[in-house]
Write an enzyme that holds these catalytic residues in place. Structure first.
Site, PDB file in Angstrom:
ATOM      1  N   ASP A  16       0.821  -1.207   0.000  1.00 20.85           N
ATOM      2  CA  ASP A  16       0.000   0.000   0.000  1.00 20.85           C
ATOM      3  C   ASP A  16       0.863   1.268   0.000  1.00 20.85           C
ATOM      4  OD1 ASP A  16      -2.370   1.371  -0.055  1.00 20.85           O
ATOM      5  OD2 ASP A  16      -2.796   1.146   2.088  1.00 20.85           O
ATOM      6  N   TRP A  21       2.780   8.007  -2.459  1.00 22.61           N
ATOM      7  CA  TRP A  21       4.181   8.193  -2.866  1.00 22.61           C
ATOM      8  C   TRP A  21       4.241   9.142  -4.068  1.00 22.61           C
ATOM      9  CZ3 TRP A  21       7.139   7.368  -7.235  1.00 22.61           C
ATOM     10  CH2 TRP A  21       8.523   7.294  -7.070  1.00 22.61           C
ATOM     11  N   ARG A  29      -0.752   9.332 -10.039  1.00 23.36           N
ATOM     12  CA  ARG A  29      -0.777   8.116  -9.215  1.00 23.36           C
ATOM     13  C   ARG A  29      -0.142   6.914  -9.914  1.00 23.36           C
ATOM     14  NH1 ARG A  29      -4.005   7.440  -4.868  1.00 23.36           N
ATOM     15  NH2 ARG A  29      -4.370   5.289  -5.483  1.00 23.36           N
ATOM     16  N   HIS A  33       2.431   3.530  -8.977  1.00 27.54           N
ATOM     17  CA  HIS A  33       2.260   2.098  -9.257  1.00 27.54           C
ATOM     18  C   HIS A  33       3.473   1.556 -10.019  1.00 27.54           C
ATOM     19  CE1 HIS A  33      -1.655   2.187  -7.571  1.00 27.54           C
ATOM     20  NE2 HIS A  33      -2.217   2.922  -8.530  1.00 27.54           N
ATOM     21  N   SER A  61      -7.256  -5.872  -5.280  1.00 26.54           N
ATOM     22  CA  SER A  61      -8.339  -6.500  -4.521  1.00 26.54           C
ATOM     23  C   SER A  61      -9.650  -6.437  -5.284  1.00 26.54           C
ATOM     24  CB  SER A  61      -8.499  -5.797  -3.168  1.00 26.54           C
ATOM     25  OG  SER A  61      -9.132  -4.546  -3.333  1.00 26.54           O
ATOM     26  N   GLU A  63     -12.155  -5.168  -4.210  1.00 25.26           N
ATOM     27  CA  GLU A  63     -12.707  -3.842  -3.901  1.00 25.26           C
ATOM     28  C   GLU A  63     -12.034  -2.741  -4.724  1.00 25.26           C
ATOM     29  OE1 GLU A  63     -11.977  -6.204  -1.498  1.00 25.26           O
ATOM     30  OE2 GLU A  63     -14.127  -6.621  -1.491  1.00 25.26           O
ATOM     31  N   LEU A 127      11.787 -20.115  -4.577  1.00 27.57           N
ATOM     32  CA  LEU A 127      10.771 -19.283  -3.920  1.00 27.57           C
ATOM     33  C   LEU A 127       9.385 -19.492  -4.539  1.00 27.57           C
ATOM     34  CD1 LEU A 127      10.382 -16.672  -1.999  1.00 27.57           C
ATOM     35  CD2 LEU A 127      10.542 -15.389  -4.114  1.00 27.57           C
ATOM     36  N   ARG A 180       2.069  -4.815   6.226  1.00 31.33           N
ATOM     37  CA  ARG A 180       1.335  -3.776   5.500  1.00 31.33           C
ATOM     38  C   ARG A 180       2.142  -2.485   5.532  1.00 31.33           C
ATOM     39  NH1 ARG A 180      -4.882  -2.683   4.493  1.00 31.33           N
ATOM     40  NH2 ARG A 180      -4.603  -0.884   3.141  1.00 31.33           N
ATOM     41  N   ARG A 186      -5.350  -2.097   8.815  1.00 33.94           N
ATOM     42  CA  ARG A 186      -6.481  -2.960   8.475  1.00 33.94           C
ATOM     43  C   ARG A 186      -6.055  -4.037   7.487  1.00 33.94           C
ATOM     44  NH1 ARG A 186      -8.436   2.196   6.618  1.00 33.94           N
ATOM     45  NH2 ARG A 186      -7.764   2.555   4.485  1.00 33.94           N
ATOM     46  N   ILE A 187      -6.929  -5.030   7.361  1.00 27.17           N
ATOM     47  CA  ILE A 187      -6.588  -6.223   6.591  1.00 27.17           C
ATOM     48  C   ILE A 187      -7.132  -6.156   5.161  1.00 27.17           C
ATOM     49  CG2 ILE A 187      -8.550  -7.659   7.316  1.00 27.17           C
ATOM     50  CD1 ILE A 187      -6.076  -9.687   8.048  1.00 27.17           C
ATOM     51  N   SER A 188      -8.111  -5.275   4.921  1.00 25.85           N
ATOM     52  CA  SER A 188      -8.651  -5.023   3.584  1.00 25.85           C
ATOM     53  C   SER A 188      -8.974  -6.304   2.793  1.00 25.85           C
ATOM     54  CB  SER A 188      -7.698  -4.131   2.770  1.00 25.85           C
ATOM     55  OG  SER A 188      -7.500  -2.887   3.424  1.00 25.85           O
TER      56      SER A 188
HETATM   57  C1  IPE Z   1      -5.272  -2.976  -0.257  1.00 30.23           C
HETATM   58  O1  IPE Z   1      -4.958  -1.640  -0.463  1.00 30.23           O
HETATM   59  C2  IPE Z   1      -5.296  -3.697  -1.568  1.00 30.23           C
HETATM   60  C3  IPE Z   1      -3.990  -3.879  -2.211  1.00 30.23           C
HETATM   61  C4  IPE Z   1      -2.848  -3.548  -1.713  1.00 30.23           C
HETATM   62  C5  IPE Z   1      -4.027  -4.508  -3.502  1.00 30.23           C
HETATM   63  P1  IPE Z   1      -6.087  -0.526  -0.605  1.00 30.23           P
HETATM   64  O2  IPE Z   1      -5.384   0.765  -0.708  1.00 30.23           O
HETATM   65  O3  IPE Z   1      -7.024  -0.882  -1.675  1.00 30.23           O
HETATM   66  O4  IPE Z   1      -6.841  -0.677   0.800  1.00 30.23           O
HETATM   67  P2  IPE Z   1      -7.911   0.262   1.503  1.00 30.23           P
HETATM   68  O5  IPE Z   1      -8.979   0.551   0.506  1.00 30.23           O
HETATM   69  O6  IPE Z   1      -7.205   1.503   1.936  1.00 30.23           O
HETATM   70  O7  IPE Z   1      -8.386  -0.534   2.668  1.00 30.23           O
HETATM   71  C1  IPE Z   2      -1.492   0.194  -3.414  1.00 28.40           C
HETATM   72  O1  IPE Z   2      -1.313   1.563  -3.454  1.00 28.40           O
HETATM   73  C2  IPE Z   2      -1.732  -0.387  -4.777  1.00 28.40           C
HETATM   74  C3  IPE Z   2      -3.105  -0.892  -4.994  1.00 28.40           C
HETATM   75  C4  IPE Z   2      -4.042  -0.952  -4.085  1.00 28.40           C
HETATM   76  C5  IPE Z   2      -3.431  -1.351  -6.329  1.00 28.40           C
HETATM   77  P1  IPE Z   2      -2.536   2.568  -3.413  1.00 28.40           P
HETATM   78  O2  IPE Z   2      -2.920   2.889  -4.812  1.00 28.40           O
HETATM   79  O3  IPE Z   2      -3.630   2.045  -2.572  1.00 28.40           O
HETATM   80  O4  IPE Z   2      -1.870   3.829  -2.729  1.00 28.40           O
HETATM   81  P2  IPE Z   2      -2.545   4.849  -1.724  1.00 28.40           P
HETATM   82  O5  IPE Z   2      -3.138   4.049  -0.612  1.00 28.40           O
HETATM   83  O6  IPE Z   2      -3.585   5.582  -2.501  1.00 28.40           O
HETATM   84  O7  IPE Z   2      -1.419   5.708  -1.286  1.00 28.40           O
HETATM   85 MG    MG Z   3      -4.160   2.290  -0.606  1.00 27.08          MG
END
Ligand code: IPE
Ligand code: IPE
Ligand code: MG
Length: 232
Positions: A16, A21, A29, A33, A61, A63, A127, A180, A186-188
């Site tokens: 995350d 970043w 954004r 990635h 995810s 979500e 691995l 994390r 959180r575990i998301s």
């Molecule tokens: C969790 O990160 C999912 C992944 C790292 C792929 P999110 O950024 O989507 O989580 P929430 O929405 O903040 O819980």
């Molecule tokens: C994690 O980074 C990557 C995915 C969930 C795909 P985020 O995109 O969630 O980054 P933040 O949480 O917005 O910083």
């Molecule tokens: Mg995030």
């Protein structure tokens, strides 16, 4: 003689903070990635060297479909570009790739690329790298239960081992260490069943900055945990 510190067998990462970043640098954004993908390459190499047998990465995810369409499109374009290339490099390093998550809902091209990477590396003995993509813990459990019901399994035959055998992770041991990045506590919806007794490690470090030093910090922290599994 000093004993080697206990190493986790299975480390899972909630990667995350890519967006934050990029934002901190005034970048789109997607650049976050892109930088996050680079982190994965170094991470796999480092964990392999440290002798960790199982590594699982949360890449997308169930979500995450709630995000803006252009971010999703960009993210999948990035993943599509790297799967083929990285699979070959990982194969040369004896890494075995697995996919966790639903294939329904994913583009046919990426499903095919993933299947090829899984197939290419299926005999590797180094691995074990699992990529959770279009993955959700609740969806995984739902799918497993559906398969059990469809197979007509009798009530008295349902037990933990049988459920475990029907999960996407049936070939993996339980998670020992769940990391994390980016500070969220959180575990998301990640590996809900498999993390029942995982040690949790959270760091404010954003995923693109999570380098070998940070990995070692997490492993050193794990080495000091007293795991009781409900006992004394
Ligand atoms: C969790 O990160 C999912 C992944 C790292 C792929 P999110 O950024 O989507 O989580 P929430 O929405 O903040 O819980
Ligand atoms: C994690 O980074 C990557 C995915 C969930 C795909 P985020 O995109 O969630 O980054 P933040 O949480 O917005 O910083
Ligand atoms: Mg995030």
């Amino acid at each position: 003689m000093t004993e080697a510190p206990p190493l986790p067998r299975h480390v899972a990462f909630i990667m995350d903070g890519n967006g934050r970043w990029a934002l901190a640098r005034g970048l789109p954004r997607l650049e976050g990635h892109r930088a996050g993908m680079e982190t994965i390459r170094g991470l796999a190499r480092h964990l392999g060297k440290r002798g960790i047998p199982y590594v699982t990465l949360y890449a997308f995810s169930t979500e995450n479909w709630r995000r803006p369409a252009d971010e999703i499109r960009g993210l999948f374009r990035l993943m599509a570009q790297s799967i083929k290339k990285e699979a070959r490099a990982l194969h040369e390093n004896n890494v075995r790739i697995r996919h966790l998550g639903r294939t329904e809902g994913l583009d046919a091209k990426i499903v095919n690329d993933i299947a090829e990477a899984v197939e290419l590396t299926s005999v590797n003995t180094g691995l074990n790298l699992s990529i959770a993509l279009n993955y959700g813990g609740r969806q995984e459990l739902t799918d497993a239960l559906r398969r059990l019901v469809a197979a007509g399994v009798k009530t008295e035959d349902v037990n933990e081992a049988l459920i475990n055998a029907h999960l996407d992770t049936s070939e993996l041991p339980d998670v020992d260490l769940l990391v994390r990045t980016a500070g969220e506590m959180r575990i998301s919806n990640f590996l809900l069943w498999q993390s029942a007794y995982a040690e949790y490690y959270a760091t404010p470090v954003l995923w693109p900055d999570f380098d070998s030093t940070e990995v070692d910090r997490a492993l050193a922290d794990f080495a000091h945990r007293k795991r009781r599994f409900g006992g004394l």
